[in-house]
Scaffold this motif. Sequence first.
Motif, PDB file in Angstrom:
ATOM      1  N   ASN A 121      39.627  35.636  32.762  1.00 10.14           N
ATOM      2  CA  ASN A 121      38.559  36.495  33.271  1.00 10.14           C
ATOM      3  C   ASN A 121      39.232  37.706  33.930  1.00 10.14           C
ATOM      4  OD1 ASN A 121      36.480  37.729  34.687  1.00 10.14           O
ATOM      5  ND2 ASN A 121      35.563  35.806  35.375  1.00 10.14           N
ATOM      6  N   ARG A 122      39.296  38.808  33.185  1.00  8.84           N
ATOM      7  CA  ARG A 122      40.055  39.971  33.653  1.00  8.84           C
ATOM      8  C   ARG A 122      39.480  40.590  34.920  1.00  8.84           C
ATOM      9  NH1 ARG A 122      44.653  38.643  32.260  1.00  8.84           N
ATOM     10  NH2 ARG A 122      44.938  38.300  30.021  1.00  8.84           N
ATOM     11  N   LYS A 123      38.236  40.324  35.235  1.00 15.46           N
ATOM     12  CA  LYS A 123      37.662  40.846  36.468  1.00 15.46           C
ATOM     13  C   LYS A 123      38.355  40.261  37.697  1.00 15.46           C
ATOM     14  CE  LYS A 123      33.069  41.681  34.502  1.00 15.46           C
ATOM     15  NZ  LYS A 123      31.634  41.356  34.568  1.00 15.46           N
ATOM     16  N   TYR A 124      39.038  39.132  37.487  1.00  9.34           N
ATOM     17  CA  TYR A 124      39.724  38.462  38.596  1.00  9.34           C
ATOM     18  C   TYR A 124      41.196  38.845  38.709  1.00  9.34           C
ATOM     19  CZ  TYR A 124      36.119  35.491  40.531  1.00  9.34           C
ATOM     20  OH  TYR A 124      35.013  35.045  41.213  1.00  9.34           O
ATOM     21  N   ASP A 125      41.660  39.738  37.860  1.00  6.08           N
ATOM     22  CA  ASP A 125      43.070  40.138  37.901  1.00  6.08           C
ATOM     23  C   ASP A 125      43.524  40.605  39.285  1.00  6.08           C
ATOM     24  OD1 ASP A 125      43.512  39.413  35.323  1.00  6.08           O
ATOM     25  OD2 ASP A 125      43.463  41.436  34.485  1.00  6.08           O
ATOM     26  N   PRO A 126      42.725  41.418  40.011  1.00  5.02           N
ATOM     27  CA  PRO A 126      43.184  41.856  41.349  1.00  5.02           C
ATOM     28  C   PRO A 126      43.412  40.694  42.309  1.00  5.02           C
ATOM     29  CG  PRO A 126      41.349  43.211  40.598  1.00  5.02           C
ATOM     30  CD  PRO A 126      41.443  42.066  39.636  1.00  5.02           C
ATOM     31  N   VAL A 127      42.550  39.676  42.236  1.00  2.00           N
ATOM     32  CA  VAL A 127      42.686  38.522  43.129  1.00  2.00           C
ATOM     33  C   VAL A 127      43.894  37.686  42.734  1.00  2.00           C
ATOM     34  CG1 VAL A 127      41.573  36.423  43.977  1.00  2.00           C
ATOM     35  CG2 VAL A 127      40.197  38.471  43.554  1.00  2.00           C
ATOM     36  N   ILE A 128      44.012  37.378  41.442  1.00  2.79           N
ATOM     37  CA  ILE A 128      45.103  36.525  40.974  1.00  2.79           C
ATOM     38  C   ILE A 128      46.459  37.183  41.261  1.00  2.79           C
ATOM     39  CG2 ILE A 128      46.101  35.349  38.982  1.00  2.79           C
ATOM     40  CD1 ILE A 128      43.341  34.274  39.885  1.00  2.79           C
ATOM     41  N   SER A 129      46.558  38.476  41.034  1.00  4.55           N
ATOM     42  CA  SER A 129      47.809  39.192  41.288  1.00  4.55           C
ATOM     43  C   SER A 129      48.181  39.159  42.766  1.00  4.55           C
ATOM     44  CB  SER A 129      47.699  40.641  40.817  1.00  4.55           C
ATOM     45  OG  SER A 129      47.495  40.701  39.420  1.00  4.55           O
ATOM     46  N   MET A 142      44.242  44.613  48.823  1.00  6.72           N
ATOM     47  CA  MET A 142      43.662  44.362  47.509  1.00  6.72           C
ATOM     48  C   MET A 142      43.395  45.685  46.810  1.00  6.72           C
ATOM     49  SD  MET A 142      42.849  41.062  46.849  1.00  6.72           S
ATOM     50  CE  MET A 142      41.310  41.088  45.950  1.00  6.72           C
ATOM     51  N   PRO A 143      43.532  45.742  45.483  1.00  7.21           N
ATOM     52  CA  PRO A 143      43.052  46.919  44.765  1.00  7.21           C
ATOM     53  C   PRO A 143      41.546  47.058  44.973  1.00  7.21           C
ATOM     54  CG  PRO A 143      44.390  45.500  43.365  1.00  7.21           C
ATOM     55  CD  PRO A 143      44.109  44.733  44.605  1.00  7.21           C
ATOM     56  N   PRO A 144      40.990  48.240  44.828  1.00  2.44           N
ATOM     57  CA  PRO A 144      39.545  48.409  45.001  1.00  2.44           C
ATOM     58  C   PRO A 144      38.769  47.449  44.088  1.00  2.44           C
ATOM     59  CG  PRO A 144      40.625  50.533  44.813  1.00  2.44           C
ATOM     60  CD  PRO A 144      41.662  49.504  44.478  1.00  2.44           C
ATOM     61  N   LEU A 145      37.751  46.815  44.639  1.00  4.43           N
ATOM     62  CA  LEU A 145      36.919  45.907  43.852  1.00  4.43           C
ATOM     63  C   LEU A 145      35.524  45.852  44.436  1.00  4.43           C
ATOM     64  CD1 LEU A 145      37.664  42.139  44.579  1.00  4.43           C
ATOM     65  CD2 LEU A 145      38.305  43.963  46.129  1.00  4.43           C
ATOM     66  N   SER A 146      34.618  45.228  43.713  1.00  7.01           N
ATOM     67  CA  SER A 146      33.247  45.044  44.180  1.00  7.01           C
ATOM     68  C   SER A 146      32.913  43.561  44.148  1.00  7.01           C
ATOM     69  CB  SER A 146      32.265  45.815  43.292  1.00  7.01           C
ATOM     70  OG  SER A 146      32.166  45.207  42.015  1.00  7.01           O
ATOM     71  N   LEU A 147      31.928  43.167  44.932  1.00  6.01           N
ATOM     72  CA  LEU A 147      31.481  41.771  44.899  1.00  6.01           C
ATOM     73  C   LEU A 147      30.880  41.436  43.540  1.00  6.01           C
ATOM     74  CD1 LEU A 147      29.864  41.308  48.433  1.00  6.01           C
ATOM     75  CD2 LEU A 147      32.011  40.333  47.593  1.00  6.01           C
ATOM     76  N   ALA A 148      30.219  42.416  42.939  1.00  3.00           N
ATOM     77  CA  ALA A 148      29.542  42.172  41.660  1.00  3.00           C
ATOM     78  C   ALA A 148      30.518  41.726  40.578  1.00  3.00           C
ATOM     79  CB  ALA A 148      28.791  43.424  41.211  1.00  3.00           C
ATOM     80  N   GLN A 149      31.749  42.237  40.615  1.00  3.36           N
ATOM     81  CA  GLN A 149      32.693  41.871  39.564  1.00  3.36           C
ATOM     82  C   GLN A 149      33.204  40.444  39.708  1.00  3.36           C
ATOM     83  OE1 GLN A 149      35.786  44.878  40.813  1.00  3.36           O
ATOM     84  NE2 GLN A 149      37.219  43.279  40.162  1.00  3.36           N
ATOM     85  N   LEU A 150      33.032  39.844  40.887  1.00  3.93           N
ATOM     86  CA  LEU A 150      33.527  38.492  41.129  1.00  3.93           C
ATOM     87  C   LEU A 150      32.480  37.414  40.890  1.00  3.93           C
ATOM     88  CD1 LEU A 150      35.569  39.062  44.423  1.00  3.93           C
ATOM     89  CD2 LEU A 150      36.409  39.093  42.062  1.00  3.93           C
ATOM     90  N   ILE A 151      31.235  37.806  40.728  1.00  2.00           N
ATOM     91  CA  ILE A 151      30.172  36.811  40.581  1.00  2.00           C
ATOM     92  C   ILE A 151      29.506  36.938  39.210  1.00  2.00           C
ATOM     93  CG2 ILE A 151      29.792  36.697  43.072  1.00  2.00           C
ATOM     94  CD1 ILE A 151      27.344  38.478  42.709  1.00  2.00           C
ATOM     95  N   LEU A 152      28.451  36.190  39.025  1.00  6.98           N
ATOM     96  CA  LEU A 152      27.711  36.204  37.771  1.00  6.98           C
ATOM     97  C   LEU A 152      26.857  37.465  37.673  1.00  6.98           C
ATOM     98  CD1 LEU A 152      26.461  32.533  38.142  1.00  6.98           C
ATOM     99  CD2 LEU A 152      28.232  33.271  36.531  1.00  6.98           C
ATOM    100  N   SER A 153      26.391  37.755  36.472  1.00  5.56           N
ATOM    101  CA  SER A 153      25.406  38.833  36.327  1.00  5.56           C
ATOM    102  C   SER A 153      24.106  38.361  36.971  1.00  5.56           C
ATOM    103  CB  SER A 153      25.176  39.144  34.846  1.00  5.56           C
ATOM    104  OG  SER A 153      24.638  38.011  34.185  1.00  5.56           O
ATOM    105  N   GLU A 154      23.295  39.294  37.408  1.00  5.43           N
ATOM    106  CA  GLU A 154      22.075  38.923  38.131  1.00  5.43           C
ATOM    107  C   GLU A 154      21.151  38.058  37.294  1.00  5.43           C
ATOM    108  OE1 GLU A 154      20.000  41.713  40.575  1.00  5.43           O
ATOM    109  OE2 GLU A 154      21.795  42.933  40.915  1.00  5.43           O
ATOM    110  N   ARG A 155      21.147  38.268  35.977  1.00  5.18           N
ATOM    111  CA  ARG A 155      20.262  37.450  35.126  1.00  5.18           C
ATOM    112  C   ARG A 155      20.727  35.998  35.065  1.00  5.18           C
ATOM    113  NH1 ARG A 155      23.274  40.469  31.485  1.00  5.18           N
ATOM    114  NH2 ARG A 155      24.529  39.269  29.999  1.00  5.18           N
TER     115      ARG A 155
END
Length: 307
Positions: free
Chosen positions: A177-185, A199-212
Amino acid sequence: MKLILSVIWLASLWSLCTGGGDWCYPSQFTCNHQCNVPEKWDHANRDCAGKYQSPINIVTRKTLKDDLLTPFEFKNYQQIFRSSIKNNGHSVQVNIPHLSTISGGGLFTSYKAVQLHLHWGNNGGPGSEHTIDGEQFPMEMHIVHMKSHYSDLTTALRDPEGIAVLGFFYERSNSANRKYDPVISALRSIKATNGNTSMPPLSLAQLILSERNMTSYYRYKGSLTTPGCTESVVWTVFEKPIPLSQDQLSAFSEVQFNDGKHMIGNFRPVQPLNGRQVFRSGSTVMMSSFSLLLAMVAMAMGLSKPN
């Protein structure tokens, strides 16, 4: 048999060694590092022996549909922020600027995000705190929120509903899950306790599910899952897990406790429900029914195929 012998060995070890004043997970306990394991957390903080503790095992057939559990409204979850990630000795934690808020979802007021942290097993093995019908997932993330009018967690914790935590499960995926690359690194830089890195810049939205994919969830009243175990948490546990690869899940086990041992099994065992009702959102039932319908259709098609 091996599991039974392991439990007996741990029980004998705990009885031979006198627990210390600090709290710990079973994977940390040795005679050289005497500490209070989860069964003795009330020695570290008496609130851990409370009646409405977390986490719990969610028995889906005993949940009650609540039409008030509508989809959440996420504000500023898409907003990019800069923060740091820290090994606090029990987990890894990311502090969140108080800009992202949640409302709706059966909450009676808005809550602002404060921090997130995770609980995991051993190299991708069972490690979530909550379980669903006895199933334990590899990892679980908690995004901690407090009521928007509070300025600090200490004050919010005095309110019986001062804290709202969103719980997300993880599942093993064949691809990263490439959205997690900043955390894993970043984990490589915080292996030691009190390790801290930007941490590199990130948003909460990239770490969670889509709203649907966040309309199916469970709700109950509970507590913090670490001492002081304060019973002031409105819990939301989402049904659908977030995918991570085996390597990504295993990366968390490289983080270390303060004694240098690998940080594994940093989850609290499930606690008694003690008469609490667990509620489910309406879409949880719809999804379950739809899944059942698909299974029945697939079975019928299989039976109708010629030999």
